[in-house]
Design a protein around this motif. Structure first.
Motif, PDB file in Angstrom:
ATOM      1  N   ALA A 118       0.452   8.947  -1.771  1.00  0.00           N
ATOM      2  CA  ALA A 118      -0.519   9.820  -2.434  1.00  0.00           C
ATOM      3  C   ALA A 118      -1.424  10.492  -1.408  1.00  0.00           C
ATOM      4  O   ALA A 118      -1.721  11.693  -1.515  1.00  0.00           O
ATOM      5  CB  ALA A 118      -1.339   9.033  -3.445  1.00  0.00           C
ATOM      6  N   LEU A 119      -1.884   9.751  -0.413  1.00  0.00           N
ATOM      7  CA  LEU A 119      -2.732  10.329   0.632  1.00  0.00           C
ATOM      8  C   LEU A 119      -1.980  11.376   1.448  1.00  0.00           C
ATOM      9  O   LEU A 119      -2.535  12.433   1.776  1.00  0.00           O
ATOM     10  CB  LEU A 119      -3.275   9.231   1.554  1.00  0.00           C
ATOM     11  CG  LEU A 119      -4.396   8.362   0.969  1.00  0.00           C
ATOM     12  CD1 LEU A 119      -4.741   7.226   1.919  1.00  0.00           C
ATOM     13  CD2 LEU A 119      -5.610   9.203   0.668  1.00  0.00           C
ATOM     14  N   LYS A 165       0.813  -1.228   0.000  1.00  0.00           N
ATOM     15  CA  LYS A 165       0.000   0.000   0.000  1.00  0.00           C
ATOM     16  C   LYS A 165       0.846   1.278   0.000  1.00  0.00           C
ATOM     17  O   LYS A 165       0.332   2.368   0.212  1.00  0.00           O
ATOM     18  CB  LYS A 165      -0.927   0.022   1.223  1.00  0.00           C
ATOM     19  CG  LYS A 165      -1.794  -1.200   1.378  1.00  0.00           C
ATOM     20  CD  LYS A 165      -2.711  -1.382   0.188  1.00  0.00           C
ATOM     21  CE  LYS A 165      -3.568  -2.637   0.434  1.00  0.00           C
ATOM     22  NZ  LYS A 165      -4.300  -3.031  -0.724  1.00  0.00           N
ATOM     23  N   ASN A 166       2.147   1.161  -0.217  1.00  0.00           N
ATOM     24  CA  ASN A 166       3.067   2.285  -0.160  1.00  0.00           C
ATOM     25  C   ASN A 166       2.651   3.432  -1.089  1.00  0.00           C
ATOM     26  O   ASN A 166       2.634   4.591  -0.678  1.00  0.00           O
ATOM     27  CB  ASN A 166       4.479   1.805  -0.490  1.00  0.00           C
ATOM     28  CG  ASN A 166       5.518   2.868  -0.249  1.00  0.00           C
ATOM     29  OD1 ASN A 166       5.327   3.737   0.569  1.00  0.00           O
ATOM     30  ND2 ASN A 166       6.619   2.770  -0.973  1.00  0.00           N
ATOM     31  N   ASP A 167       2.323   3.152  -2.345  1.00  0.00           N
ATOM     32  CA  ASP A 167       1.950   4.192  -3.299  1.00  0.00           C
ATOM     33  C   ASP A 167       0.697   4.938  -2.849  1.00  0.00           C
ATOM     34  O   ASP A 167       0.621   6.165  -2.951  1.00  0.00           O
ATOM     35  CB  ASP A 167       1.731   3.592  -4.689  1.00  0.00           C
ATOM     36  CG  ASP A 167       3.014   3.033  -5.290  1.00  0.00           C
ATOM     37  OD1 ASP A 167       4.094   3.472  -4.855  1.00  0.00           O
ATOM     38  OD2 ASP A 167       2.916   2.177  -6.186  1.00  0.00           O
ATOM     39  N   ILE A 168      -0.267   4.213  -2.366  1.00  0.00           N
ATOM     40  CA  ILE A 168      -1.518   4.828  -1.912  1.00  0.00           C
ATOM     41  C   ILE A 168      -1.255   5.703  -0.688  1.00  0.00           C
ATOM     42  O   ILE A 168      -1.779   6.822  -0.585  1.00  0.00           O
ATOM     43  CB  ILE A 168      -2.578   3.748  -1.608  1.00  0.00           C
ATOM     44  CG1 ILE A 168      -2.961   3.030  -2.916  1.00  0.00           C
ATOM     45  CG2 ILE A 168      -3.808   4.354  -0.952  1.00  0.00           C
ATOM     46  CD1 ILE A 168      -3.833   1.827  -2.718  1.00  0.00           C
ATOM     47  N   LEU A 169      -0.432   5.227   0.238  1.00  0.00           N
ATOM     48  CA  LEU A 169      -0.125   6.007   1.434  1.00  0.00           C
ATOM     49  C   LEU A 169       0.613   7.303   1.079  1.00  0.00           C
ATOM     50  O   LEU A 169       0.306   8.368   1.624  1.00  0.00           O
ATOM     51  CB  LEU A 169       0.708   5.181   2.410  1.00  0.00           C
ATOM     52  CG  LEU A 169      -0.021   4.039   3.125  1.00  0.00           C
ATOM     53  CD1 LEU A 169       0.957   3.220   3.948  1.00  0.00           C
ATOM     54  CD2 LEU A 169      -1.123   4.589   4.009  1.00  0.00           C
TER      55      LEU A 169
END
Length: 142
Positions: free
Chosen positions: A17-18, A11-15
């Protein structure tokens, strides 16, 4: 521990981006007063303000409160510096000086006299006392 490590890896990319979105939102909220004041600041820096009643003129009719026009002719010499760029910006110099009320009026005067409105020249003009709007249109388009 491996489960947390796998979750962060997946989930690194999503985190990221958030986090970026949250930081951007906080920055915008923090500087909202500066953002909302920008159009006013820009107008002050470029000296483009609304035309006042004193500098507004009525066309060739000569009904002007500023005394710039009388019976469709200038009552005094007027010097205007026309900036380069678009025709609209160039005509705005004439409007600001009180020689025309709007771009549409300038266009109508040019077309009625057989001049191409978009061929306005970028330079400094001095319009002599007694000049009409047609004379002005001729001078700036030749």
């Amino acid at each position: 521990m491996k489960g947390l490590k796998d979750f962060i890896y997946d989930k690194n990319d999503i985190l990221i981006a958030l986090v970026i979105l949250i930081l951007a939102a906080l920055l915008i909220i923090w500087r909202m007063d500066v953002i909302m004041a920008y159009p006013e600041t820009l107008a002050e820096q470029t000296n483009t303000t609304d035309t006042t009643e004193e500098s507004a003129v009525s066309g060739e009719s000569g009904n002007s409160s500023s005394g710039l026009w009388s019976d469709g002719a200038l009552t005094r010499d007027v010097t205007v510096t026309i900036e380069g760029g678009s025709a609209t910006a160039a005509v705005q110099s004439l409007i600001d000086a009180g020689l025309f009320e709007s771009y549409d009026e300038y266009t109508k005067v040019c077309e009625a006299a057989g001049y191409v409105p978009e061929e306005i020249k970028a330079t400094t003009f001095t319009f002599e006392q007694g000049s009409t709007q047609t004379d002005i249109a001729k001078q700036v388009t030749e």
